[in-house]
Write a protein that holds these residues in place. Structure first.
Motif, mmCIF file in Angstrom:
data_model
loop_
_atom_site.group_PDB
_atom_site.id
_atom_site.type_symbol
_atom_site.label_atom_id
_atom_site.label_comp_id
_atom_site.label_asym_id
_atom_site.label_seq_id
_atom_site.Cartn_x
_atom_site.Cartn_y
_atom_site.Cartn_z
ATOM 1 N N GLU A 1 0.816 -1.206 0.000
ATOM 2 C CA GLU A 1 0.000 0.000 0.000
ATOM 3 C C GLU A 1 0.853 1.260 0.000
ATOM 4 O O GLU A 1 0.487 2.272 -0.601
ATOM 5 N N VAL A 2 1.981 1.215 0.687
ATOM 6 C CA VAL A 2 2.840 2.399 0.798
ATOM 7 C C VAL A 2 4.229 2.075 0.256
ATOM 8 O O VAL A 2 4.860 1.115 0.700
ATOM 9 N N LEU A 3 4.673 2.868 -0.711
ATOM 10 C CA LEU A 3 6.018 2.711 -1.266
ATOM 11 C C LEU A 3 6.668 4.086 -1.394
ATOM 12 O O LEU A 3 5.987 5.078 -1.663
ATOM 13 N N TYR A 4 7.976 4.104 -1.211
ATOM 14 C CA TYR A 4 8.745 5.333 -1.372
ATOM 15 C C TYR A 4 9.950 5.049 -2.266
ATOM 16 O O TYR A 4 10.505 3.944 -2.246
ATOM 17 N N PRO A 5 10.373 6.051 -3.033
ATOM 18 C CA PRO A 5 11.586 5.863 -3.851
ATOM 19 C C PRO A 5 12.795 5.537 -2.976
ATOM 20 O O PRO A 5 12.979 6.132 -1.913
ATOM 21 N N GLY A 6 13.573 4.570 -3.414
ATOM 22 C CA GLY A 6 14.794 4.232 -2.692
ATOM 23 C C GLY A 6 14.661 3.113 -1.688
ATOM 24 O O GLY A 6 15.670 2.699 -1.099
ATOM 25 N N LEU A 7 13.441 2.596 -1.461
ATOM 26 C CA LEU A 7 13.304 1.446 -0.557
ATOM 27 C C LEU A 7 14.144 0.291 -1.095
ATOM 28 O O LEU A 7 14.165 0.024 -2.294
ATOM 29 N N SER A 8 14.840 -0.401 -0.197
ATOM 30 C CA SER A 8 15.757 -1.456 -0.629
ATOM 31 C C SER A 8 15.333 -2.807 -0.075
ATOM 32 O O SER A 8 14.530 -2.898 0.855
ATOM 33 N N GLY A 9 15.894 -3.860 -0.671
ATOM 34 C CA GLY A 9 15.592 -5.216 -0.231
ATOM 35 C C GLY A 9 16.378 -6.229 -1.026
ATOM 36 O O GLY A 9 17.409 -5.916 -1.629
#
Length: 361
Positions: free
Chosen positions: A291-299
């Protein structure tokens, strides 16, 4: 004595059990081969907005997080570099106007010469024709007649030359005026305010410059991308890239969501290798995005490149080298198929009844 023998027996039993080598049998089960990759989340269609010219950032018309429409102005640039050229062009234009139209201009000076030349021509022509009539009547000297005639011819030639000079100068000044106007208009174009607009309907994710800063056309002003659509960027090692294809499923985890596993699908493979880290960029799209995403999230992600539901499998730790296993009869060469993180498919060399031993580290 009995107690001593009992203690020795227990010690021998423990030593025997501790020295016993781990062993197992191959099993028929499923195996999935995958390619590991690091993950970074980015908005779809993310791009950097640049100024069309070098100059001064006059104003950011949006803020980070604002939604923008395609063609909407996001920043205003003042191009200051050709200001001096514009002032010079303006001065040259004013001078050209004065020379062509002004009362103290070049043409005015030639007009005054023309007036004097016309008066002299008129006076000389009157004197010449009067003397010619007298000469025809036998009155006056030949020298006087010829003198009047010469003065008349010189006045006529002088007037004709001045008229040609006036016409030629008028054409030259008109051309210079037109050139000065064109130069000034071009200079105005180079110094006018420039607007930076959005190329897409999207969201402003970053503003890189503040009002008042000097900027160049090579420096990004803003980062803009889609509001709700995100892509998964994966860096795949060059050793593994040949096994990756568009449409393959992807299982990934994001640091922000702990151990939750998300599903995605490979959507694009960029053919150019990054020479700095020897990787290829691969994009994937969420099957069902968080539901919530932001630029730059890593995994981290695993791209599922192959799968078998039932095949002969052994633990990877039991493989000796790349293609051997240890049995009671010694090392046996096997043909390896799919490989996962902890398992290996065996195609030939042993069966499900072959007891294999874990090699010592």
């Amino acid at each position: 004595m009995v107690r001593l023998l009992h203690a020795i027996f227990l010690m021998f039993l423990l030593i025997s059990c501790g020295n016993e080598q781990e062993k197992t049998y191959p099993v028929k089960t499923g195996i999935t081969e995958s390619v590991y990759s690091s993950v970074t989340i980015q908005p779809d269609s993310l791009y950097q907005a640049y100024a069309p010219v070098s100059g001064l950032l006059d104003e950011n018309l949006v803020e980070e997080g604002d939604l923008v429409a395609k063609g909407e102005v996001i920043a205003q640039i003042i191009n200051t570099s050709p200001k001096l050229a514009t002032e010079n062009a303006r001065a040259a234009l004013d001078l050209a106007k004065k020379n062509y139209r002004g009362s103290s201009g070049i043409l005015s000076s030639i007009e005054e010469e023309l007036k004097a030349a016309r008066l002299k021509y008129k006076d000389d022509s009157i004197n010449y024709y009067r003397q010619e009539k007298l000469w025809a009547q036998g009155i006056g000297s030949k020298a006087t007649f010829e003198s009047r005639k010469l003065a008349y011819e010189l006045s006529s030639n002088s007037l004709e030359l001045l008229q040609k000079k006036y016409s030629r100068t008028e054409d030259e000044l008109q051309t210079q005026l037109e050139q000065a106007e064109n130069t000034y208009r071009l200079a105005l174009v180079n110094t006018r305010d420039f607007s930076v607009t959005s190329k897409i309907n999207g969201k402003v994710y970053a503003l890189h410059k503040n009002p008042g800063e000097l900027i160049t056309s090579s420096q990004p002003l803003a980062s803009i991308g889609k509001e709700e659509d995100f892509v998964i960027e994966m860096l795949v090692d060059e050793v593994d890239i040949v096994r990756v294809k568009v449409g393959q499923p992807v299982l990934l985890t994001l640091d922000a969501y702990g151990d939750h596993v998300f599903e995605a699908e490979v959507s694009k493979i960029y053919p150019e290798k990054d020479e700095r880290n020897q990787t290829f960029l691969v994009e994937a799209l969420f099957t069902e995005a968080p539901e919530v995403l932001y630029p730059g999230l890593s995994g981290e992600a695993n791209i599922l490149t192959a799968k078998k539901d039932s095949t002969l499998v052994i633990p990877r730790a039991y493989l000796v080298g790349k293609n051997k296993v240890k049995t009671k009869d010694g090392e046996v060469q096997v043909t390896v198929g799919l490989e996962s993180l902890d398992s290996v498919e065996i195609l030939e060399g042993i069966t499900a009844e072959t007891l294999i031993y874990k090699p010592k580290e």
